[in-house]
Design a protein around this motif. Structure first.
Motif: not given
Ligand code: ZN
Ligand code: ZN
Length: 281
Positions: A1-18
């Motif tokens: 499913m799609r979710a807005v996930v924080l990346d290594a720098a703590g910034q949000p990006a849309l990603a596919e997650v379980p």
């Protein structure tokens, strides 16, 4: 499913997650509001975090609900003293992974009646926080410091119970009626709001700290015998109360955007061009 996930720098990006797994029940997110506390976590929360706690969702049996994001035990000393958000059980989130996602696993919710749209019902959670805070504000003349979405919720609820309400904001265009003299109580809804709150309250007055307001000077609290009190978050009880109250409150319209436009919505909020931003998956 799609979710807005924080990346290594703590910034949000849309990603596919379980897909979320139990122990809770799988719900489909309909809308999730962006809260100032979400914005504060950007750059600070752990990579992989999915933010969002002002969630309207549909359960497997088709019921539309507002999710409860933390649960107090209801039995410990802190709960019984009315400090439920400091209960040990309150520390773990009951929404996994978070609200800015297509689906979530949830442990509890309050049912929503028909009448309002999904985006507007996301205000149940912030309203529930405000209702809990208002209980600590003595009735009378009250100044709200920080007249954004939460400040306006406070102003509405206080006016509804018969208070004389004033509101200031660091952005003059956002301010409400300025106080015409000392007030009995002030509510700090914005960072850096302590000075304005302390300056406005009369001796013996009360200040509710509802935001991380920064350093506060002790001298005026001592010399003018002020009462400082804090309130953070909601309880399942105030969530239920908020569902009853919300349809009768006048609130600013939210800017509603799809999850794909998260960055754009965040910018609108940060530039103070939107009082409230709600995302739909
Ligand atoms: Zn919030
Ligand atoms: Zn407890």
């Amino acid at each position: 499913m799609r979710a807005v996930v924080l990346d290594a720098a703590g910034q949000p990006a849309l990603a596919e997650v379980p897909e979320p797994e139990g122990p809770g029940e799988l719900v489909s997110v309909l809308a999730c509001g962006l809260c100032g506390s979400d914005v504060e976590k950007l750059g600070n929360a752990a990579p992989g975090t999915v933010l969002g706690h002002e969630v309207v969702a549909r359960t497997a049996d088709g019921t539309r609900v507002a999710l409860i994001h933390h649960r107090p035990c209801g039995e410990c000393g802190r709960c019984l003293a009315g400090h439920e958000s400091t209960c040990e059980a309150f520390e773990s989130s009951t929404i996994r992974p978070g609200g800015f996602a297509e689906r979530a696993s949830a442990d509890g919710w309050v049912e929503l009646p028909a009448g309002l749209d999904d985006a507007r019902w996301t205000a149940v959670e912030p309203l529930a926080c405000v209702l809990r805070g208002v209980e600590r504000v003595p009735q009378g003349r009250v100044l709200v410091v920080g007249h954004g979405f939460v400040g306006r919720l406070f102003a509405s609820v206080l006016a509804r119970r018969g208070d004389e309400v004033f509101a200031v904001d660091r952005d003059p265009a956002r301010s409400g009626p300025a106080p015409d003299g000392p007030v009995g109580a002030a509510v700090i809804c914005a960072q850096g709001g302590a000075e304005a709150a302390i300056a406005a309250v009369e001796p013996g007055g009360t200040v509710l700290v509802f935001a991380d307001a920064g350093p506060i000077l002790a001298a005026p609290i001592y010399r003018r015998e002020l009462t400082f009190t804090g309130s953070r978050s909601a309880t399942p009880e105030t969530m239920r109360e908020a569902v009853r109250l919300l349809p009768g409150l006048e609130l600013p319209e939210a800017t509603v955007l799809p999850l794909e436009r998260f960055a754009e919505g965040l910018e609108l909020y940060r530039r103070r061009e939107a009082l409230k931003v709600v995302f739909t998956p």
